[in-house]
Design a protein around this motif. Structure first.
Motif, PDB file in Angstrom:
ATOM      1  N   THR A 121      88.256  72.699  38.249  1.00  0.00           N
ATOM      2  CA  THR A 121      87.917  72.692  39.675  1.00  0.00           C
ATOM      3  C   THR A 121      88.337  73.959  40.408  1.00  0.00           C
ATOM      4  O   THR A 121      87.628  74.430  41.304  1.00  0.00           O
ATOM      5  N   GLN A 122      89.488  74.536  40.041  1.00  0.00           N
ATOM      6  CA  GLN A 122      89.971  75.711  40.755  1.00  0.00           C
ATOM      7  C   GLN A 122      89.516  77.021  40.125  1.00  0.00           C
ATOM      8  O   GLN A 122      89.247  77.992  40.835  1.00  0.00           O
ATOM      9  N   ARG A 157      85.379  76.222  39.556  1.00  0.00           N
ATOM     10  CA  ARG A 157      84.797  75.659  40.782  1.00  0.00           C
ATOM     11  C   ARG A 157      83.796  74.543  40.514  1.00  0.00           C
ATOM     12  O   ARG A 157      82.794  74.405  41.223  1.00  0.00           O
ATOM     13  N   LEU A 158      84.041  73.742  39.488  1.00  0.00           N
ATOM     14  CA  LEU A 158      83.162  72.615  39.222  1.00  0.00           C
ATOM     15  C   LEU A 158      83.370  71.536  40.273  1.00  0.00           C
ATOM     16  O   LEU A 158      84.514  71.213  40.618  1.00  0.00           O
ATOM     17  N   PRO A 159      82.296  70.979  40.808  1.00  0.00           N
ATOM     18  CA  PRO A 159      82.438  69.934  41.831  1.00  0.00           C
ATOM     19  C   PRO A 159      82.924  68.630  41.224  1.00  0.00           C
ATOM     20  O   PRO A 159      82.679  68.332  40.047  1.00  0.00           O
ATOM     21  N   THR A 160      83.641  67.848  42.024  1.00  0.00           N
ATOM     22  CA  THR A 160      84.129  66.550  41.570  1.00  0.00           C
ATOM     23  C   THR A 160      83.733  65.486  42.588  1.00  0.00           C
ATOM     24  O   THR A 160      83.674  65.750  43.794  1.00  0.00           O
ATOM     25  N   VAL A 172      86.826  67.443  34.109  1.00  0.00           N
ATOM     26  CA  VAL A 172      85.558  67.352  34.819  1.00  0.00           C
ATOM     27  C   VAL A 172      84.441  67.621  33.822  1.00  0.00           C
ATOM     28  O   VAL A 172      84.337  68.712  33.263  1.00  0.00           O
ATOM     29  N   SER A 195      80.813  68.443  32.389  1.00  0.00           N
ATOM     30  CA  SER A 195      79.726  69.291  32.865  1.00  0.00           C
ATOM     31  C   SER A 195      78.845  69.711  31.711  1.00  0.00           C
ATOM     32  O   SER A 195      79.326  69.889  30.586  1.00  0.00           O
TER      33      SER A 195
END
Length: 220
Positions: free
Chosen positions: A157-158, A161-164, A173, A175
């Motif tokens: 995520t950081q 930058r994958l959305p959750t 996460v 993907s």
């Protein structure tokens, strides 16, 4: 011979020389790939004029166990580029399709030491070893890495930058995306790893980056 004829003949003789000089100066083919994950925009004053320059995110270091049981860090990937994926647990369906496509990438660049693959998952090291065997991962080229859910959640995520989903608890996460990371640790491409056409584009853009590295001026 008339002056106009002399001038015309001189121009004809001069054209090959001009063409050679033009090609020598400007004829090197260079291809530019986009850079993803902008961090901020800096403004600097040059010659009395303000110029804006986008600064892109650089991936942070990590230290995670691999399928061989040894810890792998960002430092182990220095000097080249790599393709990142995030695998679901257990790996089935789209995850298996994605790994099959990564096998194509590995085979295409089997002899290119600057190209490596990194797959993150929360599975145990024993399971990673089975993945490596199942997909023919070459030791030192395709790394299956694991870690605790909090660390991998932060990485996905950081760093990428994958959305959750809202209210999701920390964990890997999932993907279908593949990320192309350059030698400066910046993301230069994002692809759907389950689609042949997208992975073909990934293979092409890896070749573009390698070409650009091979033709960089020594001063860079």
């Amino acid at each position: 011979m008339r002056p106009k004829q002399t001038l015309f003949l001189g121009l004809i003789l001069l054209l090959p020389v001009l063409a050679f000089l033009f090609l020598k100066t400007f004829g090197t083919n260079r291809f530019a790939l986009p850079t993803y994950l902008p961090e901020r925009v800096d403004s600097t004053q040059i010659g009395g004029e303000w110029q804006r320059d986008t600064v892109f995110h650089t991936l942070a270091d990590f230290r995670l166990p691999s399928q061989l049981g040894r810890v792998v860090s960002q430092q182990d990937l220095n000097g080249g580029l790599y393709v990142t994926s995030f695998l679901s647990t257990p790996c089935s369906g789209a995850c298996q399709t994605l790994n099959s496509q990564l096998m194509r990438v590995q085979e295409k660049f089997r002899r290119e030491s600057r190209v490596r693959l990194v797959s993150y998952t929360t599975d145990s090291v024993a399971v990673l070893a089975r993945y490596a065997e199942q997909y023919g991962a070459i030791a030192g080229k395709w790394f299956f890495l694991t870690g605790d859910k909090t660390a991998l959640y932060r990485l996905a995520t950081q760093e990428y930058r994958l959305p959750t989903p809202a209210g999701a608890t920390p964990g890997l996460v999932q993907s279908q995306n593949l990320f192309l990371v350059d030698r400066e640790k910046r993301v230069r491409g994002i692809y759907d790893g389950t689609k042949v056409r997208e992975v073909n584009r990934l293979i092409t853009e890896i070749s573009v980056l390698l070409y650009n590295y091979d033709h960089d001026k020594p001063s860079r």
